[in-house]
Write a protein that holds these residues in place. Structure first.
Motif, PDB file in Angstrom:
ATOM      1  N   VAL A  99       0.861  -1.176   0.000  1.00 20.45           N
ATOM      2  CA  VAL A  99       0.000   0.000   0.000  1.00 20.45           C
ATOM      3  C   VAL A  99       0.905   1.236   0.000  1.00 20.45           C
ATOM      4  O   VAL A  99       1.970   1.229   0.609  1.00 20.45           O
ATOM      5  N   GLU A 100       0.490   2.250  -0.718  1.00 16.69           N
ATOM      6  CA  GLU A 100       1.253   3.494  -0.780  1.00 16.69           C
ATOM      7  C   GLU A 100       0.365   4.623  -0.271  1.00 16.69           C
ATOM      8  O   GLU A 100      -0.794   4.733  -0.651  1.00 16.69           O
ATOM      9  N   VAL A 101       0.940   5.472   0.589  1.00 16.14           N
ATOM     10  CA  VAL A 101       0.213   6.600   1.151  1.00 16.14           C
ATOM     11  C   VAL A 101       0.729   7.878   0.503  1.00 16.14           C
ATOM     12  O   VAL A 101       1.938   8.162   0.559  1.00 16.14           O
ATOM     13  N   LYS A 129       1.444  11.804   0.066  1.00 15.13           N
ATOM     14  CA  LYS A 129       1.779  12.867   1.007  1.00 15.13           C
ATOM     15  C   LYS A 129       1.157  14.163   0.492  1.00 15.13           C
ATOM     16  O   LYS A 129       1.370  14.560  -0.651  1.00 15.13           O
ATOM     17  N   ARG A 143      -4.396  10.045   0.062  1.00 14.22           N
ATOM     18  CA  ARG A 143      -5.117   8.887  -0.455  1.00 14.22           C
ATOM     19  C   ARG A 143      -4.235   7.638  -0.443  1.00 14.22           C
ATOM     20  O   ARG A 143      -3.053   7.690  -0.747  1.00 14.22           O
ATOM     21  N   LEU A 144      -4.840   6.509  -0.113  1.00 11.41           N
ATOM     22  CA  LEU A 144      -4.146   5.219  -0.135  1.00 11.41           C
ATOM     23  C   LEU A 144      -4.273   4.591  -1.514  1.00 11.41           C
ATOM     24  O   LEU A 144      -5.338   4.641  -2.130  1.00 11.41           O
ATOM     25  N   THR A 145      -3.182   3.991  -1.985  1.00 13.58           N
ATOM     26  CA  THR A 145      -3.189   3.279  -3.261  1.00 13.58           C
ATOM     27  C   THR A 145      -2.720   1.856  -3.002  1.00 13.58           C
ATOM     28  O   THR A 145      -1.635   1.645  -2.473  1.00 13.58           O
ATOM     29  N   PRO A 167      -1.208  12.759   5.749  1.00 14.44           N
ATOM     30  CA  PRO A 167      -1.394  11.598   4.860  1.00 14.44           C
ATOM     31  C   PRO A 167      -2.554  11.845   3.904  1.00 14.44           C
ATOM     32  O   PRO A 167      -3.549  12.473   4.251  1.00 14.44           O
TER      33      PRO A 167
END
Length: 91
Positions: free
Chosen positions: A36-38, A40, A57-59, A55
């Motif tokens: 998962v990538e957050v 910035k 959107r989560l991908t 933080p």
């Protein structure tokens, strides 16, 4: 003829088991990495020279399952139904 020992589980040689509620389960030998990538988010408030960071959107990365097998046809039928467009009777 008597059977010696207990029968092997179908999923014994598979490391990953996928279960879908009310559909079925399937075993897989390989699975891609879960990640998962957050994002910035930086913004400047009131003319500040130092940005505020929070933080965003989560991908999530796609999951790839390889070398799978199942003993029931419900999961295969569910997959086939989700991939094929439903053709309705036109009036």
């Amino acid at each position: 003829m008597a059977i010696v020992g207990s029968p092997r589980s179908f999923h014994k040689k598979f490391k990953y088991i996928v279960e879908i509620d009310s559909v079925g389960s399937s075993g897989f030998q390989k699975c891609s990495e879960l990640s998962v990538e957050v994002a910035k988010v930086e913004y400047y408030e009131g003319g500040s020279l130092i940005p505020n960071k929070s933080p965003g959107r989560l991908t999530f990365a796609d999951v790839t399952l390889e070398r799978g097998a199942t003993s029931d046809e419900d999961l295969f039928d569910w997959f086939a139904d989700s991939r094929m467009p439903q053709v309705g009777s036109g009036s």
